[in-house]
Write a protein that holds these residues in place. Structure first.
Motif, PDB file in Angstrom:
ATOM      1  N   LEU A 102       0.874  -1.182   0.000  1.00  0.00           N
ATOM      2  CA  LEU A 102       0.000   0.000   0.000  1.00  0.00           C
ATOM      3  C   LEU A 102       0.910   1.230   0.000  1.00  0.00           C
ATOM      4  N   PRO A 103       1.153   1.798  -1.177  1.00  0.00           N
ATOM      5  CA  PRO A 103       2.131   2.895  -1.227  1.00  0.00           C
ATOM      6  C   PRO A 103       1.602   4.179  -0.586  1.00  0.00           C
ATOM      7  N   CYS A 104       2.552   5.050  -0.277  1.00  0.00           N
ATOM      8  CA  CYS A 104       2.236   6.342   0.306  1.00  0.00           C
ATOM      9  C   CYS A 104       1.217   7.063  -0.573  1.00  0.00           C
ATOM     10  N   GLY A 105       0.183   7.606   0.037  1.00  0.00           N
ATOM     11  CA  GLY A 105      -0.825   8.332  -0.722  1.00  0.00           C
ATOM     12  C   GLY A 105      -2.055   7.510  -1.066  1.00  0.00           C
ATOM     13  N   THR A 106      -1.963   6.179  -0.950  1.00  0.00           N
ATOM     14  CA  THR A 106      -3.126   5.335  -1.225  1.00  0.00           C
ATOM     15  C   THR A 106      -4.298   5.723  -0.332  1.00  0.00           C
ATOM     16  N   LYS A 107      -5.474   5.842  -0.957  1.00  0.00           N
ATOM     17  CA  LYS A 107      -6.646   6.106  -0.126  1.00  0.00           C
ATOM     18  C   LYS A 107      -7.165   4.771   0.419  1.00  0.00           C
ATOM     19  N   LEU A 108      -7.367   4.684   1.709  1.00  0.00           N
ATOM     20  CA  LEU A 108      -7.901   3.450   2.296  1.00  0.00           C
ATOM     21  C   LEU A 108      -9.437   3.493   2.243  1.00  0.00           C
ATOM     22  N   PRO A 109     -10.060   2.316   2.234  1.00  0.00           N
ATOM     23  CA  PRO A 109     -11.527   2.303   2.244  1.00  0.00           C
ATOM     24  C   PRO A 109     -12.048   2.957   3.522  1.00  0.00           C
ATOM     25  N   SER A 110     -13.276   3.409   3.498  1.00  0.00           N
ATOM     26  CA  SER A 110     -13.888   3.920   4.723  1.00  0.00           C
ATOM     27  C   SER A 110     -14.072   2.750   5.677  1.00  0.00           C
ATOM     28  N   SER A 111     -14.264   3.050   6.949  1.00  0.00           N
ATOM     29  CA  SER A 111     -14.401   1.955   7.911  1.00  0.00           C
ATOM     30  C   SER A 111     -15.634   1.114   7.577  1.00  0.00           C
ATOM     31  N   ARG A 112     -16.664   1.737   7.072  1.00  0.00           N
ATOM     32  CA  ARG A 112     -17.861   0.995   6.714  1.00  0.00           C
ATOM     33  C   ARG A 112     -17.554   0.007   5.571  1.00  0.00           C
ATOM     34  N   GLU A 113     -16.887   0.526   4.534  1.00  0.00           N
ATOM     35  CA  GLU A 113     -16.544  -0.347   3.402  1.00  0.00           C
ATOM     36  C   GLU A 113     -15.636  -1.496   3.845  1.00  0.00           C
TER      37      GLU A 113
ATOM     38  N   VAL B 234     -12.457  -1.766  12.867  1.00  0.00           N
ATOM     39  CA  VAL B 234     -11.739  -1.063  11.800  1.00  0.00           C
ATOM     40  C   VAL B 234     -11.367   0.351  12.265  1.00  0.00           C
ATOM     41  N   ASN B 235     -12.300   1.016  12.902  1.00  0.00           N
ATOM     42  CA  ASN B 235     -12.011   2.377  13.370  1.00  0.00           C
ATOM     43  C   ASN B 235     -10.874   2.394  14.379  1.00  0.00           C
ATOM     44  N   GLN B 236     -10.880   1.397  15.270  1.00  0.00           N
ATOM     45  CA  GLN B 236      -9.826   1.324  16.274  1.00  0.00           C
ATOM     46  C   GLN B 236      -8.464   1.134  15.611  1.00  0.00           C
ATOM     47  N   VAL B 237      -8.444   0.253  14.603  1.00  0.00           N
ATOM     48  CA  VAL B 237      -7.196  -0.025  13.886  1.00  0.00           C
ATOM     49  C   VAL B 237      -6.731   1.233  13.149  1.00  0.00           C
ATOM     50  N   TYR B 238      -7.636   1.926  12.516  1.00  0.00           N
ATOM     51  CA  TYR B 238      -7.261   3.162  11.818  1.00  0.00           C
ATOM     52  C   TYR B 238      -6.699   4.181  12.805  1.00  0.00           C
ATOM     53  N   ASP B 239      -7.326   4.251  13.983  1.00  0.00           N
ATOM     54  CA  ASP B 239      -6.825   5.187  14.999  1.00  0.00           C
ATOM     55  C   ASP B 239      -5.407   4.846  15.416  1.00  0.00           C
TER      56      ASP B 239
ATOM     57  N   ALA C  24      -2.221   7.155  14.919  1.00  0.00           N
ATOM     58  CA  ALA C  24      -1.406   7.606  16.058  1.00  0.00           C
ATOM     59  C   ALA C  24       0.062   7.298  15.823  1.00  0.00           C
ATOM     60  N   GLU C  25       0.322   6.220  15.102  1.00  0.00           N
ATOM     61  CA  GLU C  25       1.710   5.864  14.835  1.00  0.00           C
ATOM     62  C   GLU C  25       2.240   6.504  13.559  1.00  0.00           C
ATOM     63  N   GLY C  26       1.355   7.232  12.878  1.00  0.00           N
ATOM     64  CA  GLY C  26       1.821   7.963  11.708  1.00  0.00           C
ATOM     65  C   GLY C  26       1.839   7.164  10.411  1.00  0.00           C
ATOM     66  N   TYR C  27       1.259   5.977  10.402  1.00  0.00           N
ATOM     67  CA  TYR C  27       1.247   5.205   9.153  1.00  0.00           C
ATOM     68  C   TYR C  27       0.165   5.706   8.185  1.00  0.00           C
ATOM     69  N   VAL C  28      -0.917   6.191   8.757  1.00  0.00           N
ATOM     70  CA  VAL C  28      -1.977   6.743   7.907  1.00  0.00           C
ATOM     71  C   VAL C  28      -2.322   8.122   8.445  1.00  0.00           C
ATOM     72  N   GLU C  29      -2.959   8.914   7.602  1.00  0.00           N
ATOM     73  CA  GLU C  29      -3.464  10.172   8.143  1.00  0.00           C
ATOM     74  C   GLU C  29      -4.869  10.398   7.638  1.00  0.00           C
TER      75      GLU C  29
ATOM     76  N   GLY D  77     -11.042  11.491   3.693  1.00  0.00           N
ATOM     77  CA  GLY D  77     -10.827  10.080   3.969  1.00  0.00           C
ATOM     78  C   GLY D  77      -9.476   9.812   4.585  1.00  0.00           C
ATOM     79  N   THR D  78      -9.122   8.523   4.599  1.00  0.00           N
ATOM     80  CA  THR D  78      -7.897   8.093   5.267  1.00  0.00           C
ATOM     81  C   THR D  78      -6.876   7.665   4.219  1.00  0.00           C
ATOM     82  N   PHE D  79      -5.649   8.168   4.352  1.00  0.00           N
ATOM     83  CA  PHE D  79      -4.622   7.923   3.343  1.00  0.00           C
ATOM     84  C   PHE D  79      -3.364   7.328   3.975  1.00  0.00           C
ATOM     85  N   VAL D  80      -2.685   6.474   3.220  1.00  0.00           N
ATOM     86  CA  VAL D  80      -1.398   5.960   3.679  1.00  0.00           C
ATOM     87  C   VAL D  80      -0.417   7.125   3.730  1.00  0.00           C
ATOM     88  N   PHE D  81       0.342   7.187   4.833  1.00  0.00           N
ATOM     89  CA  PHE D  81       1.232   8.328   5.024  1.00  0.00           C
ATOM     90  C   PHE D  81       2.594   7.818   5.467  1.00  0.00           C
ATOM     91  N   TYR D  82       3.121   6.883   4.736  1.00  0.00           N
ATOM     92  CA  TYR D  82       4.409   6.281   5.104  1.00  0.00           C
ATOM     93  C   TYR D  82       5.062   5.887   3.797  1.00  0.00           C
TER      94      TYR D  82
END
Lengths: 492, 492
Positions: free
Chosen positions: A34-45, A57-62, A66-71, A77-82
């Motif tokens: 999952l390269p940097c910038g990839t948009k992750l699915p919504s927690s519902r999806e 899913v929400n807990q995992v995204y959080d 918090a660790e800076g892997y996604v933002e 939405g939520t994006f890969v940030f690593y």
């Protein structure tokens, strides 16, 4: 939606769905799937795709955020940030949300999360009995609680009521630690280890990791090569890398580290009992290491983490005792001889390095932490109770060591190649089979309440899986249960 | 022999000959009067030249060698080993005997020796009475020792007997600190300071300096400009410089720091009560600082070192409470509200910085230091005793504050320009006269057993000498004696 994560492969390895899910996504990010910038699915999806709950899913995204892997970008939405492509040694300055971390901070973040974690074998809490060879603990049943508490209470009375006023003008304890404790340690080292050090050379630290990290910060510059043992204590390469250095792994053989003419000015080594294999470095090799240091003008850090507990044979002199030219920093600790929560260790420094070390420590702690426990320990040592306790624990731990060694050798020698040792609080072995077979075995044992510590390391025969079994806190019955479970699962 | 050191000028300033001698030589080295490579006289020669004993000279040489200012070359003598010409920011790698310090280590060595030292006014121990406004202490007579010790003993029983075994599998406390304490701090901050922070954002540290240094390491890269107050807490520029950054001093006026459009991404500030002047930053300026941080994407470190003790007026909300966008790190400490030897502080972090901060701390302390005292404090807070103690101490300290303020204003307003404050545990004033007059006054007071803390700082009117008087540990009689001595010497 076109989004795949290898979640199924993780469910066996982790006790909860959430953990499996977290590691599946994190590994995909780190490996670049999952390269940097990839948009992750919504927690519902993602909940719908994977069959786990949306809350999970929400807990995992959080956690990942918090660790800076996604933002999370507001409204988008939520994006890969690593950036998995980014070369190590060139940390990005903008990777923690938009807090600009320093290169040092970037290197901190590149290290694994925890040093003493719950470990690679997650215990699922469902087994009726357990044998936890992984736990970082001592035999608390045998600890002289009354004597210790008596020292504690007496010291609390003195310290809390008189501090800053004992001499009427605010005499403050120096960052180097309680003076009486430094004197007690100096006496102990002279008597028990043959190390002649003045109290001024001894600096009390909050566990040996503080000494390792301060030493690395003080002596390791950007790109400096530092020799470390493999397998070895993983805190050491972590401290070296964070300081900007490059750890150079040197394999160990049946006699410990193999001396060589390394192109480096710093070596971390465990001569008393190689960690984790447990082999003792020969006197010949000790002399060779010192010659190397004298020749190169190098410093050797001797991490003496548990040589107090020698079960047979004569102790060899520590490097520090053999060192005639002040090239050795000796690090010791009380965490294994007292109570794990009492985080007291010490560094014995060459006189010329004592001031830099103290100044570096003072940057974090101008006044020492846990002074009450330092004073308690000083009183406990001064009264002779510390050495009495050590003698008693040596007998107890030797019995446990012999018992567990015999059980492991009798029942599990087909699966593990056990390394003989004369000392210490754990037993080490190399796994003889494949990685897959090991993973299966480990996971089955964990389900039955049996876990241990492991390390991926090199020895002279290549990269292998090593395991080690801590026993101080376990009863005969628990050790018996643990080995029986392992034998049953190994034979199945 | 042609060798001059300005020893006579130092004898008045230091209580012992040795100290005077040590500082005289050291200052000559630092200032370049004795350049790098200069051969120093033998101890015999220097003793003869200066009239001090040879033993004293040897002791001074040993101290200078230990600190790396001189080195002893076997068979050749003692040489200056410090290059005063060397530009800051380019530390030598070979300056500690022949131990190669890293650039970080070199920067550590460039800082002054001690943060909380015996202070610039050395007390000679000869006065019949004393008034020590410099001591770093609290009012131990009024501390609820019984209640605290009850918590301590109960926690010692629990922690030492059960640790690692409470849940049967070695649950270890995280580097972030005792969980119960983090929850108590979160509740306290919400209730008393209006800061809404989850326990996960709160990391317990060994006094606020650890939080300052870890923050600087994490956020400051080589050459980064960092805004600091002047006058201010000298630990802050020290941490910034060691991290490789460049502290940019910003003067404070009668309302504290003057906001500006600084070209920087990090600011250290003391809004609750400017250290050491004691002025409170207005709400308007607080808002301006936050706007600056939002605009620049900067981080503000709010060092809230003693705002618990407010003597009158309404408290303003901390920056952290006003910060809607997570740009503020709030640092607090219990060292002034409990016992100075209990080194417990905390950092309240933006959620995305909590993990980097914890990982950085774990590098030095994978398990927290002083856990017993953390648990004692958590129990002390949970029982309501902490806030009761705070309320009581507020009354006591307010009375002392009013009394000392009045005495100083009545007796010493010609010599000092006092800064009004509504809070805190010390009283600050600017010296009105010349530096020489100050030095004479200070030294005469020290001889009479009266000392205080001082700082050289800028305010909007230029570089000046500031003094501050700690009073928590002093009795009415001591304060009265101290002010009377100062008045007598000021008038003479």
């Amino acid at each position: 939606m076109d989004f795949q994560i290898p979640y199924q492969g993780y469910t066996g390895k982790y006790p909860t769905k959430m953990q499996a899910f977290y590691h599946a996504i994190k590994d995909s990010i780190i490996s670049g799937v999952l390269p940097c910038g990839t948009k992750l699915p919504s927690s519902r999806e993602l909940a719908a795709l994977s069959g786990v709950s949306r809350g999970t899913v929400n807990q995992v995204y959080d956690m990942l955020a918090a660790e800076g892997y996604v933002e999370c970008r507001v409204g988008r939405g939520t994006f890969v940030f690593y950036d998995a492509q980014q070369r190590p040694g060139e940390p990005k300055r903008e990777d923690r949300d938009d807090y600009a971390l320093s290169p040092w901070g970037g290197r901190v973040m590149e290290q694994e999360a925890q040093l003493y974690s719950a470990g690679s074998v997650a215990y699922n809490g469902k087994a009726p009995r357990t044998a936890d060879f992984h736990a970082y603990a001592t035999d608390l049943q045998r600890f002289p609680h009354e004597e210790w508490n008596r020292c504690l209470h007496a010291q609390a009375r003195l310290l809390y009521r008189q501090e800053g006023q004992a001499d009427g003008r605010g005499g403050l304890p120096p960052t180097e630690g309680d003076q009486e404790l430094r004197e007690q340690i100096a006496q102990y080292l002279r008597r028990a280890r043959g190390i002649a050090a003045r109290p001024e050379q001894i600096i009390v630290v909050n566990g040996s990791m503080q000494a390792i990290t301060l030493t690395a910060q003080l002596l390791v510059g950007e790109g400096d090569k530092v020799i470390v043992e493999s397998p070895g204590f993983k805190g050491i390469p972590r401290a070296v890398r964070t300081a900007g250095g490059v750890p150079v792994s040197v394999p160990v053989d049946g006699q410990g580290i193999v001396p060589a003419d390394w192109d480096s000015r710093l070596l971390f080594v465990t001569p008393g009992r190689q960690f984790p294999t447990g082999v003792v470095l020969s006197l010949e090799r000790r002399r060779q290491l010192l010659e190397w240091a004298y020749d190169k003008g190098a410093v050797i850090v001797e991490d003496d983490y548990d040589s107090e507990f020698r079960h047979r044979g004569m102790p060899l002199e520590p490097l520090k005792a053999l060192d005639g030219r002040e090239r050795v920093i000796h690090i010791g600790s009380f965490t294994k001889t007292l109570l794990p929560s009492v985080r007291i260790g010490y560094a014995v420094l060459p006189p010329a390095l004592a001031a830099p070390f103290a100044k570096a420590k003072a940057l974090f702690e101008p006044l020492p932490a846990g002074l009450l426990e330092q004073k308690t320990l000083a009183a406990f040592m001064a009264s002779g109770q510390y050495e009495r306790h050590l003698r008693r624990m040596k007998r107890i731990y030797s019995r446990k060591y012999e018992s567990l060694s015999r059980r492991l050798a009798d029942s599990l020698s087909e699966r593990f190649s056990w390394v003989k040792s004369d000392a210490g609080l754990h037993i080490f072995g190399w796994w003889r089979g494949s990685t897959q077979a090991y993973e299966r075995f480990r996971s089955q044992c964990a389900d039955a309440g049996v876990r241990w510590s492991e390390i991926r390391g090199e020895d002279s025969e290549g990269v292998r899986i090593g395991v080690y079994f801590h026993f101080p806190h376990l009863t005969e019955e628990e050790m018996e249960y643990g080995v029986a479970v392992m034998k049953r699962l190994a034979d199945s």
